[in-house]
Enzyme design. Structure first.
Site, PDB file in Angstrom:
ATOM      1  N   TRP A 129      44.086  34.930  49.123  1.00  0.00           N
ATOM      2  CA  TRP A 129      42.906  35.685  49.521  1.00  0.00           C
ATOM      3  C   TRP A 129      42.214  36.205  48.260  1.00  0.00           C
ATOM      4  O   TRP A 129      42.837  36.348  47.215  1.00  0.00           O
ATOM      5  CB  TRP A 129      43.279  36.851  50.441  1.00  0.00           C
ATOM      6  CG  TRP A 129      44.191  37.884  49.845  1.00  0.00           C
ATOM      7  CD1 TRP A 129      45.546  37.929  49.937  1.00  0.00           C
ATOM      8  CD2 TRP A 129      43.813  39.025  49.044  1.00  0.00           C
ATOM      9  NE1 TRP A 129      46.047  39.016  49.257  1.00  0.00           N
ATOM     10  CE2 TRP A 129      45.008  39.720  48.704  1.00  0.00           C
ATOM     11  CE3 TRP A 129      42.596  39.535  48.600  1.00  0.00           C
ATOM     12  CZ2 TRP A 129      45.008  40.882  47.944  1.00  0.00           C
ATOM     13  CZ3 TRP A 129      42.596  40.695  47.829  1.00  0.00           C
ATOM     14  CH2 TRP A 129      43.781  41.354  47.511  1.00  0.00           C
ATOM     15  N   GLU A 172      46.480  50.694  40.572  1.00  0.00           N
ATOM     16  CA  GLU A 172      46.341  49.236  40.527  1.00  0.00           C
ATOM     17  C   GLU A 172      45.457  48.798  39.363  1.00  0.00           C
ATOM     18  O   GLU A 172      45.702  47.755  38.735  1.00  0.00           O
ATOM     19  CB  GLU A 172      45.748  48.718  41.839  1.00  0.00           C
ATOM     20  CG  GLU A 172      46.621  48.926  43.070  1.00  0.00           C
ATOM     21  CD  GLU A 172      47.804  47.968  43.125  1.00  0.00           C
ATOM     22  OE1 GLU A 172      47.875  47.038  42.297  1.00  0.00           O
ATOM     23  OE2 GLU A 172      48.665  48.154  44.016  1.00  0.00           O
ATOM     24  N   GLU A 210      48.091  40.455  41.179  1.00  0.00           N
ATOM     25  CA  GLU A 210      47.928  41.902  41.271  1.00  0.00           C
ATOM     26  C   GLU A 210      46.506  42.340  40.931  1.00  0.00           C
ATOM     27  O   GLU A 210      46.020  43.351  41.448  1.00  0.00           O
ATOM     28  CB  GLU A 210      48.921  42.593  40.326  1.00  0.00           C
ATOM     29  CG  GLU A 210      50.365  42.524  40.768  1.00  0.00           C
ATOM     30  CD  GLU A 210      50.723  43.608  41.769  1.00  0.00           C
ATOM     31  OE1 GLU A 210      50.066  44.664  41.760  1.00  0.00           O
ATOM     32  OE2 GLU A 210      51.663  43.394  42.556  1.00  0.00           O
ATOM     33  N   HIS A 213      44.098  43.370  43.666  1.00  0.00           N
ATOM     34  CA  HIS A 213      44.274  44.623  44.407  1.00  0.00           C
ATOM     35  C   HIS A 213      43.291  45.691  43.932  1.00  0.00           C
ATOM     36  O   HIS A 213      42.593  46.308  44.733  1.00  0.00           O
ATOM     37  CB  HIS A 213      45.703  45.127  44.256  1.00  0.00           C
ATOM     38  CG  HIS A 213      46.745  44.152  44.714  1.00  0.00           C
ATOM     39  ND1 HIS A 213      48.092  44.337  44.500  1.00  0.00           N
ATOM     40  CD2 HIS A 213      46.638  42.967  45.369  1.00  0.00           C
ATOM     41  CE1 HIS A 213      48.765  43.319  45.016  1.00  0.00           C
ATOM     42  NE2 HIS A 213      47.903  42.472  45.528  1.00  0.00           N
ATOM     43  N   GLU A 263      57.788  47.862  43.119  1.00  0.00           N
ATOM     44  CA  GLU A 263      57.082  46.986  44.058  1.00  0.00           C
ATOM     45  C   GLU A 263      57.333  47.443  45.489  1.00  0.00           C
ATOM     46  O   GLU A 263      56.434  47.384  46.333  1.00  0.00           O
ATOM     47  CB  GLU A 263      57.524  45.537  43.871  1.00  0.00           C
ATOM     48  CG  GLU A 263      57.064  44.893  42.571  1.00  0.00           C
ATOM     49  CD  GLU A 263      55.566  44.601  42.533  1.00  0.00           C
ATOM     50  OE1 GLU A 263      54.857  44.886  43.513  1.00  0.00           O
ATOM     51  OE2 GLU A 263      55.103  44.071  41.514  1.00  0.00           O
ATOM     52  N   THR A 266      55.108  50.554  46.062  1.00  0.00           N
ATOM     53  CA  THR A 266      53.691  50.254  46.320  1.00  0.00           C
ATOM     54  C   THR A 266      53.513  49.584  47.679  1.00  0.00           C
ATOM     55  O   THR A 266      52.506  49.794  48.353  1.00  0.00           O
ATOM     56  CB  THR A 266      53.101  49.371  45.205  1.00  0.00           C
ATOM     57  OG1 THR A 266      53.950  48.229  44.991  1.00  0.00           O
ATOM     58  CG2 THR A 266      52.990  50.142  43.907  1.00  0.00           C
ATOM     59  N   ASP A 295      51.212  41.554  49.717  1.00  0.00           N
ATOM     60  CA  ASP A 295      51.408  41.027  48.358  1.00  0.00           C
ATOM     61  C   ASP A 295      52.539  41.748  47.646  1.00  0.00           C
ATOM     62  O   ASP A 295      53.392  41.135  47.000  1.00  0.00           O
ATOM     63  CB  ASP A 295      50.129  41.197  47.531  1.00  0.00           C
ATOM     64  CG  ASP A 295      49.273  39.944  47.511  1.00  0.00           C
ATOM     65  OD1 ASP A 295      49.573  39.011  48.276  1.00  0.00           O
ATOM     66  OD2 ASP A 295      48.303  39.917  46.739  1.00  0.00           O
ATOM     67  N   GLU A 296      52.541  43.071  47.753  1.00  0.00           N
ATOM     68  CA  GLU A 296      53.561  43.867  47.078  1.00  0.00           C
ATOM     69  C   GLU A 296      54.953  43.534  47.622  1.00  0.00           C
ATOM     70  O   GLU A 296      55.936  43.487  46.864  1.00  0.00           O
ATOM     71  CB  GLU A 296      53.280  45.370  47.241  1.00  0.00           C
ATOM     72  CG  GLU A 296      51.900  45.829  46.784  1.00  0.00           C
ATOM     73  CD  GLU A 296      51.729  45.808  45.273  1.00  0.00           C
ATOM     74  OE1 GLU A 296      52.610  45.295  44.563  1.00  0.00           O
ATOM     75  OE2 GLU A 296      50.702  46.332  44.800  1.00  0.00           O
ATOM     76  N   HIS A 299      56.103  40.296  46.055  1.00  0.00           N
ATOM     77  CA  HIS A 299      56.501  40.513  44.666  1.00  0.00           C
ATOM     78  C   HIS A 299      57.830  41.274  44.587  1.00  0.00           C
ATOM     79  O   HIS A 299      58.648  41.005  43.706  1.00  0.00           O
ATOM     80  CB  HIS A 299      55.407  41.284  43.926  1.00  0.00           C
ATOM     81  CG  HIS A 299      54.127  40.519  43.813  1.00  0.00           C
ATOM     82  ND1 HIS A 299      52.916  41.124  43.574  1.00  0.00           N
ATOM     83  CD2 HIS A 299      53.868  39.186  43.912  1.00  0.00           C
ATOM     84  CE1 HIS A 299      51.964  40.204  43.530  1.00  0.00           C
ATOM     85  NE2 HIS A 299      52.524  39.023  43.737  1.00  0.00           N
TER      86      HIS A 299
END
Length: 430
Positions: A129, A172, A210, A213, A263, A266, A295-296, A299
Site C-alpha cells: 500500500w 514515525e 516504515e 507510515h 515493533e 508500535t 505493518d508493525e 515487522h
C-alpha cells in the site's frame, strides 16, 4: 570555517569600503561592493555554523543556534532562541561495541538463514500500500470535496486524541535515526550503503516500508486542519537532530531484543489509535491507523524470529542480553522529543497516551510477558549460573511491573492540565 566574529569583521569592512567608494570612485563601484556584502550575508544564513561562538565545539550537543538571533530580539525571545539543539536532558553514559568480536562471525554465518527466514517478511513494492491509497486524490476533480469531508470528520475528534496521533506520527517521522541505529550494530550493519548482505537488504527495505507510515500520518494531519503543522515540523527536526539512546551498545543481541519489543509496542499503539478513531466516527482514519499497525505486526514477527534464532544457537548470551535490556528499561524511540517550548514534552505526551489507553505501563508488562512466552524462556536449558539468574529475572519481571504500576496508580494525584504546541497551545488533561 570562519567564526561569526570574522564574518562580522569582513561585513563591517565592506560597509566602510562601500561608503568610501561612493565618495572616491562613484556609485557603480559601491554597488558592486554592496552586492558582495549581500552575498556574504546570504551565505551566513545558509550555513548556521557561521553563527557558532568562537569557543563552541562543533561536536558538542549543546550547540547554540546564535545565527537565528536578531538585534531587535527581546532578551526573553533571545533566551528561547538560544535553546540547545538537543533537548536539555541527560543522556546515559555511552557504552560501545560490547559484543565480543568473535561473535561477529556468528551473524555472518546467519546471512543465508536471514535471507530465507527474514526477508520473506518484506513485501514487494508493487504489492505494498502507499499513502496516496488512503488520502484525497489531488489529481481528481473531487479533491476539494474529499478534503472537506476529511476535515468534517476530524472536527468530531477531541484534542487529546490528536496529541497522541501527532506523537505517534512524530515518532514515525524520526525514521532516519532508527536506520542509523540499526547500522551501528556490529556484524549486521550496511557497510557500504548498498551492501548485498541479507542484514543490509533487510535494514534498507524495512526502512522503506516504515517510511510510508510517517508520510501517511503527516499528510492526514496536514489536511485535517486541527493541528499546528509548523510546531509539529519543528518537533520532528529537533527529534531527528537529537537522535535516540536505546543503550544497545553496537550489540546486535541487544539491538534485536530492542526492536522486537518496540515493533510490538508500535503495533499496540497504532492499533489503539485505530480503535479510538473508530469510536469517534472516523472510519477512514481508523483504517489508516490499522493498516500501519498491520505493518508493525509483520515487522515484529521478523525481529522476534531473529532473537528466537539467537536463543537457539546461543541461549546463555541471549538471555543475559535480554536481562540487560530489561534492567536498563526499554526507552521509547522518541524519548528525546522536544518542540522548542516544553522540556517535558515526551513525558506529557506519554501521560496522555497512558490516560487514553493507547500505550500504557500495562502494555509494557504485557509485551514483556508475550516475549517470554514467544521465546519459551521459562523452559530454556543449558544455561550457566549467570544465565539462570538472568532467566529468573526476566521470567519474573512482568508481575513485578504490574504490582508497581498498581501501587503507582493508587498513589497518583489528580491529573494536571498542560498546553500542547501541536494543537495551538490548547490544554489537555494528563
Amino acid at each position: 570555517m570562519r567564526s561569526l566574529a570574522n564574518v562580522n569583521l569582513i561585513i563591517n569592512q565592506l560597509f566602510s569600503f562601500s561608503f568610501s567608494l561612493v565618495f572616491s570612485c562613484g556609485a557603480k563601484a559601491a554597488e558592486m561592493a554592496l552586492m558582495k556584502l549581500n552575498s556574504l550575508s546570504f551565505q551566513s544564513q545558509l550555513h548556521p555554523s557561521f553563527g557558532l561562538p568562537p569557543t563552541a565545539n562543533p561536536r558538542s550537543p549543546k550547540i547554540v543556534m546564535a545565527s537565528t538571533l536578531r538585534s531587535s530580539t527581546s532578551p526573553k525571545e533571545a533566551e528561547k532562541l538560544k535553546k540547545p539543539f538537543t533537548p536539555p536532558r541527560e543522556v546515559h553514559v555511552q557504552v560501545t561495541h560490547s559484543m565480543p568480536p568473535q561473535k561477529i562471525e556468528l551473524f555472518k554465518s546467519l546471512e543465508g538463514w536471514a535471507e530465507e527466514n527474514i526477508l520473506i517478511h518484506l513485501k514487494p513494492v508493487e504489492k505494498c500500500w502507499q499513502p496516496q491509497d488512503f488520502l484525497p486524490d489531488p489529481a481528481s476533480d473531487g479533491f476539494y470535496e474529499q478534503v472537506k469531508e476529511l476535515r468534517e470528520r476530524a472536527k468530531e475528534i477531541p484534542d487529546e486524541y490528536f496529541v497522541v496521533l501527532v506523537g505517534d506520527m512524530i515518532t514515525e517521522e524520526a525514521l532516519p535515526t532508527y536506520q542509523t541505529m540499526l547500522n551501528t550494530l556490529d556484524g549486521v550493519r550496511d557497510e557500504t550503503g548498498a551492501s548485498p548482505t541479507s542484514w543490509a537488504v533487510w535494514t534498507r527495505a524495512w526502512t522503506a516500508e516504515e517510511n510510508r507510515h510517517g508520510d501517511l500520518l503527516n499528510k492526514y494531519l496536514y489536511l485535517c486542519g486541527r493541528v499546528d503543522m509548523r510546531q509539529i515540523e519543528k518537533t520532528i527536526q529537533y527529534l531527528i537532530g537529537s537522535g535516540m539512546d536505546p543503550r544497545t551498545e553496537n550489540n546486535p543481541y541487544l539491538g534485536f531484543i530492542y526492536t522486537s519489543f518496540q515493533e510490538r509496542a508500535t503495533f499496540i499503539s497504532h492499533g489503539n489509535t485505530a480503535r479510538h478513531a473508530k469510536g469517534h466516527g472516523d472510519l477512514k482514519l481508523a483504517q489508516i491507523c490499522g493498516t500501519i499497525a498491520a505493518d508493525e505486526k509483520r515487522h515484529e514477527t521478523a525481529y522476534t524470529k531473529v532473537t528466537e534464532k539467537l536463543f537457539e544457537i546461543d541461549p546463555d548470551g541471549t538471555i543475559m542480553s535480554f536481562a540487560d535490556m530489561m534492567r536498563k528499561k526499554i526507552s521509547m524511540p522518541a524519548h528525546l522529543m522536544y518542540d522548542g517550548k516544553d522540556d517535558n514534552l515526551f513525558e506529557n505526551f506519554s501521560s496522555v497516551a497512558q490516560r487514553l489507553g493507547v500505550y500504557t505501563a500495562k502494555d509494557y508488562a504485557d509485551i514483556l510477558e508475550f516475549l517470554v512466552g514467544r521465546w519459551n524462556l521459562e523452559k530454556l536449558t543449558g544455561l550457566s549460573g549467570e544465565g539462570r539468574k538472568a532467566q529468573d529475572y526476566v521470567c519474573g519481571l512482568a508481575p513485578r511491573i504490574r504490582r508497581l504500576e498498581e501501587r503507582a496508580a493508587a498513589r497518583a494525584k489528580q491529573a494536571s492540565t498542560v498546553p500542547f504546541s501541536w494543537i495551538f497551545d490548547r490544554k489537555v488533561d494528563l
